[in-house]
Design an enzyme around this catalytic site. Structure first.
Site, mmCIF file in Angstrom:
data_model
loop_
_atom_site.group_PDB
_atom_site.id
_atom_site.type_symbol
_atom_site.label_atom_id
_atom_site.label_comp_id
_atom_site.label_asym_id
_atom_site.label_seq_id
_atom_site.Cartn_x
_atom_site.Cartn_y
_atom_site.Cartn_z
ATOM 1 N N GLN A 83 0.807 -1.214 0.000
ATOM 2 C CA GLN A 83 0.000 0.000 0.000
ATOM 3 C C GLN A 83 0.846 1.272 0.000
ATOM 4 O O GLN A 83 0.302 2.375 -0.056
ATOM 5 C CB GLN A 83 -0.919 -0.004 1.222
ATOM 6 C CG GLN A 83 -1.912 -1.146 1.236
ATOM 7 C CD GLN A 83 -2.619 -1.311 2.576
ATOM 8 O OE1 GLN A 83 -2.433 -0.515 3.506
ATOM 9 N NE2 GLN A 83 -3.423 -2.362 2.700
ATOM 10 N N HIS A 147 -0.771 -0.428 5.710
ATOM 11 C CA HIS A 147 -1.122 0.559 6.740
ATOM 12 C C HIS A 147 -0.098 1.675 6.887
ATOM 13 O O HIS A 147 0.468 1.901 7.949
ATOM 14 C CB HIS A 147 -1.364 -0.131 8.099
ATOM 15 C CG HIS A 147 -2.408 -1.199 8.055
ATOM 16 N ND1 HIS A 147 -2.718 -1.976 9.135
ATOM 17 C CD2 HIS A 147 -3.229 -1.617 7.041
ATOM 18 C CE1 HIS A 147 -3.670 -2.832 8.795
ATOM 19 N NE2 HIS A 147 -3.993 -2.626 7.526
ATOM 20 N N TYR A 251 -8.226 6.309 20.537
ATOM 21 C CA TYR A 251 -9.340 5.850 19.710
ATOM 22 C C TYR A 251 -9.476 4.329 19.669
ATOM 23 O O TYR A 251 -10.262 3.795 18.894
ATOM 24 C CB TYR A 251 -9.233 6.483 18.318
ATOM 25 C CG TYR A 251 -9.567 7.956 18.394
ATOM 26 C CD1 TYR A 251 -10.851 8.413 18.140
ATOM 27 C CD2 TYR A 251 -8.629 8.885 18.829
ATOM 28 C CE1 TYR A 251 -11.191 9.746 18.286
ATOM 29 C CE2 TYR A 251 -8.945 10.223 18.970
ATOM 30 C CZ TYR A 251 -10.227 10.651 18.702
ATOM 31 O OH TYR A 251 -10.559 11.977 18.851
#
Length: 366
Positions: A83, A147, A251
């Protein structure tokens, strides 16, 4: 009674279709191809003269002007793996006066083998990059291909925010503020660290970290009016999230999640925990979100104020109606054109969308 394989496939396909159909297709839209023949347009930005700078993930920076594409020279070496590649690009809010352009890309420079996300700025002269300097390099490097995160956004005070994904190391990086990766960062426009960053007084922490507990945020935008920074991030199988970023907040990844492993097994039994933020919205099944922009324009009538999110997996533009920081309705736009990678509102008020193996298109409301 045992079900035969074709029946199982049919049931799975029907369930998937139902999951997609809960977001109706909005047929009151069409499109015009503005920049054709792009492979993976990871990001683009408009220059003041109306021309467009386009980042191809493969490492090409393209200047599209008056119908012609020109490759810009002078980029650093790009680490291409999975990625990772040449990713986001935005202009400084005062670009007309200072000429700064900001990039995110994967680089193998620094500690360890492999590569990691890098943030840099530069200027453009005669289709050549000049004054290039690195502002932040996430470390250590990794040979994993997933990622990288990499979205960029400026807030109303001129701070630069950027995301770095967990780099596939979910059990170590996201919850540890002494390590890069799995974080949202905030820096000054020259790369220095703001004195009021939330972990500035923590001797061991990475001082640029603004929030933590993230998986792979590939959407980031400023909400008009409030000035809040909104992000979205990929979950695993299920559990893609939209979050409003607040300083110092956790988070939750991977301690809490609405997703499961790709195999279907669980990696956590909880979706909520004290001290960890809940998303304002999440998707099950995953839509694989990429790109993000609010509509802040009179070009689209009652769509003004809606949030747009690209879906890589299902190949549509997800239009989210927002009320009191909640998604109360979703509609599919540009359904089936291709994997939606990036979204920007142009200086003319129209929404432009980068679609893989197609190009950049303009969204038109009928």
């Amino acid at each position: 009674m045992k079900l035969r394989f074709p029946v199982i496939v049919l049931i799975f396909t029907s369930l998937l279709t139902c999951a997609q159909d809960k977001n109706p297709v909005n047929t009151e839209n069409s499109h015009e191809v503005i920049v054709p023949d792009l492979s993976i347009p990871w990001a683009f930005t408009f220059l003041p003269d109306g021309s467009i700078l386009i980042n191809e993930k493969s490492g090409e920076l393209i200047h599209f002007k008056e119908g012609n594409k020109t490759n810009v020279s002078g980029l650093p070496e790009i680490y291409l793996r999975g990625q990772g590649g040449l990713m986001d690009i935005i202009l400084h809010p005062d670009y007309k006066n200072n000429g700064w352009i900001y990039f995110s890309y994967a680089s193998e420079k620094g500690d360890g083998q492999g590569g990691n996300t890098t943030i840099a700025r530069a200027k453009l002269k005669n289709n050549t990059i000049t004054n290039f300097n690195v502002l932040y390099k996430a470390e250590p490097n990794s040979k994993k291909g997933q990622h990288f995160g990499s979205r960029l956004a400026f807030d109303n005070d001129g701070y630069l925010y950027f995301s770095v994904g967990d780099r596939g190391n979910r059990d170590v990086n996201p919850q540890d503020i002494t390590r890069d990766c799995g974080k949202i960062y905030r820096i000054n426009d020259d790369g220095s660290i703001p004195k009021d960053n939330p972990f500035i007084k923590n001797a061991k922490a990475k001082k640029a970290i603004y929030s933590f507990g993230h998986r792979n945020p590939q959407g980031m935008t400023l909400q008009p009016g409030t000035g809040d920074i909104w992000t979205h991030e990929h979950g695993p199988k299920g559990g893609d999230e939209i979050n409003i970023i607040q300083p110092g907040k956790n988070y939750g990844w991977p301690i809490i999640s609405y997703g499961v492993n790709y195999s279907g097994t669980k990696f956590t039994d909880i979706t909520k925990k004290d001290g960890m933020e809940q998303p304002i919205h999440y998707w099950v099944p995953s839509i694989a979100p990429s790109g993000m922009s609010f509509i802040d324009s009179d070009k689209y009538g009652d769509w003004n104020g809606n949030l747009l999110v690209g879906s890589l997996k299902f190949q549509y533009l997800d239009m989210c109606t927002i009320k009191n920081n909640k998604v109360i309705k979703e509609e599919r736009l540009l359904d089936g054109l291709g994997r939606v990678r990036c979204i920007e509102q142009g200086p003319d008020g129209y929404i432009y969308v980068g679609i893989e193996n197609l190009g950049i298109i303009k969204l038109i409301k009928k």
